[in-house]
Design an enzyme around this catalytic site. Sequence first.
Site, PDB file in Angstrom:
ATOM      1  N   HIS A  17     -13.889   1.178   2.643  1.00 62.73           N
ATOM      2  CA  HIS A  17     -14.185   1.222   4.075  1.00 62.73           C
ATOM      3  C   HIS A  17     -15.558   1.866   4.214  1.00 62.73           C
ATOM      4  O   HIS A  17     -15.748   3.015   3.808  1.00 62.73           O
ATOM      5  CB  HIS A  17     -13.121   2.037   4.797  1.00 62.73           C
ATOM      6  CG  HIS A  17     -13.251   1.995   6.290  1.00 62.73           C
ATOM      7  ND1 HIS A  17     -12.178   2.200   7.125  1.00 62.73           N
ATOM      8  CD2 HIS A  17     -14.310   1.773   7.106  1.00 62.73           C
ATOM      9  CE1 HIS A  17     -12.582   2.110   8.391  1.00 62.73           C
ATOM     10  NE2 HIS A  17     -13.874   1.862   8.390  1.00 62.73           N
ATOM     11  N   CYS A  55      -6.952   7.141   4.641  1.00 60.29           N
ATOM     12  CA  CYS A  55      -6.409   7.502   5.956  1.00 60.29           C
ATOM     13  C   CYS A  55      -6.721   8.968   6.266  1.00 60.29           C
ATOM     14  O   CYS A  55      -6.410   9.851   5.456  1.00 60.29           O
ATOM     15  CB  CYS A  55      -4.905   7.265   5.997  1.00 60.29           C
ATOM     16  SG  CYS A  55      -4.167   7.669   7.605  1.00 60.29           S
ATOM     17  N   GLN A  61       0.839  -1.197   0.000  1.00 61.61           N
ATOM     18  CA  GLN A  61       0.000   0.000   0.000  1.00 61.61           C
ATOM     19  C   GLN A  61       0.875   1.248   0.000  1.00 61.61           C
ATOM     20  O   GLN A  61       1.758   1.411   0.846  1.00 61.61           O
ATOM     21  CB  GLN A  61      -0.944   0.066   1.205  1.00 61.61           C
ATOM     22  CG  GLN A  61      -1.900   1.269   1.052  1.00 61.61           C
ATOM     23  CD  GLN A  61      -2.825   1.486   2.207  1.00 61.61           C
ATOM     24  OE1 GLN A  61      -2.387   1.810   3.306  1.00 61.61           O
ATOM     25  NE2 GLN A  61      -4.123   1.329   1.976  1.00 61.61           N
ATOM     26  N   GLY A 109      -9.642  -6.035   9.670  1.00 63.35           N
ATOM     27  CA  GLY A 109      -8.504  -5.310  10.208  1.00 63.35           C
ATOM     28  C   GLY A 109      -8.207  -5.681  11.632  1.00 63.35           C
ATOM     29  O   GLY A 109      -7.535  -6.665  11.922  1.00 63.35           O
ATOM     30  N   ARG A 110      -8.752  -4.907  12.572  1.00 62.92           N
ATOM     31  CA  ARG A 110      -8.416  -5.092  13.981  1.00 62.92           C
ATOM     32  C   ARG A 110      -8.723  -6.496  14.491  1.00 62.92           C
ATOM     33  O   ARG A 110      -7.996  -7.030  15.324  1.00 62.92           O
ATOM     34  CB  ARG A 110      -9.142  -4.050  14.825  1.00 62.92           C
ATOM     35  CG  ARG A 110      -8.508  -2.667  14.767  1.00 62.92           C
ATOM     36  CD  ARG A 110      -9.398  -1.622  15.386  1.00 62.92           C
ATOM     37  NE  ARG A 110     -10.578  -1.364  14.569  1.00 62.92           N
ATOM     38  CZ  ARG A 110     -11.609  -0.634  14.954  1.00 62.92           C
ATOM     39  NH1 ARG A 110     -11.628  -0.117  16.169  1.00 62.92           N
ATOM     40  NH2 ARG A 110     -12.633  -0.422  14.155  1.00 62.92           N
ATOM     41  N   GLY A 142     -14.472  -2.731   7.160  1.00 60.86           N
ATOM     42  CA  GLY A 142     -15.036  -1.955   8.254  1.00 60.86           C
ATOM     43  C   GLY A 142     -15.932  -2.757   9.183  1.00 60.86           C
ATOM     44  O   GLY A 142     -17.002  -3.194   8.772  1.00 60.86           O
TER      45      GLY A 142
END
Length: 328
Positions: free
Chosen positions: A164, A94, A64, A226-227, A205
């Site tokens: 996202h 971002c 990225q 992601g997380r 997301g």
Amino acid sequence: MLNRKVCVAPMLDWTDRHERSFLRMISQHTVLYTEMVTTGALLHGKDPERFLQFDEKEHPIALQLGGSDPEAIRTCALRAAEFGYDEVNLNVGCPSDRVQKGRFGACLMAEPDLVAECVSAMTASGLSATVKTRIGIDDQDSYEFLHELVSKVKDAGCKTLIVHARKAWLEGLSPKQNREIPPLRYDVVYRVKQDFPDLEIILNGGVQTLDQIEDHLGKVDGVMIGREAYQNPYILAGVDQKFYGETRIKERGEIVDELCNYAAVQVAEGVPVKSITRHVLGLFNGLPGARAWRRSLSQNAFKPGSDEGVIRRAYEDFLLSGQTRDVA
């Protein structure tokens, strides 16, 4: 062509090469993304190669990029191809102040023509040129605003778009708040897929379970987590079985063995073992003994002379603690 049915998101300070190597021990198929790397770091940094290095086992892997100068983007995409990446991705999502000052990230959504120029430049590498974006920024959050951006990057040669499903506030919210406060709008991502059926649309997301992934895959082409993948990495073992047809899930103990072997090689090359162990604290989340695993790693990995034995001892502490709890 990459199978992006399930991907792990680029996460600053998290998805470095040690984290990606660890995740690849769990899943053979999930597409992995690097942290965002700025074009400035690659073109003017003291040691640009350290941002590009990865292990062959990390494939499939995407780089990225953060930037907004098409020529710089072109040069960096070509370097990504030279290093053997499978994809080059442009960050248009971002929202941090630092990124905005560099004129890249989510603020680029307001400049769709420039984003299209960057995509066109990326295609010169011969790699799959993709974009990761939000559904809007600040008060520019109409569907028409997003539709214009999607149309222009598609015409520029982008065939895969990662969305996202939240808008970003460029002022007033921290990056962390921007991942949590703006409401998730999965319906917007679904609509993009309906309006651009020939584009591969990856939804990102708030995805936390395999069932959620399965539900989204009925409406889009892929899902990026992601997380959850960072904090509960063993979810990826189920991903391989459920979405890629693997008949056998790798046991956590096998992963620990691989992790110890990996750490031994890295430590011998001068890498502090703490650079590896910081990424693996969630391996046993939800199991008896998980706290003992985390505590053992946290207490011992920072000691001078620590090596892969720290991981082995933490696993022993996990087993002992889990057995004690079962007896209790």
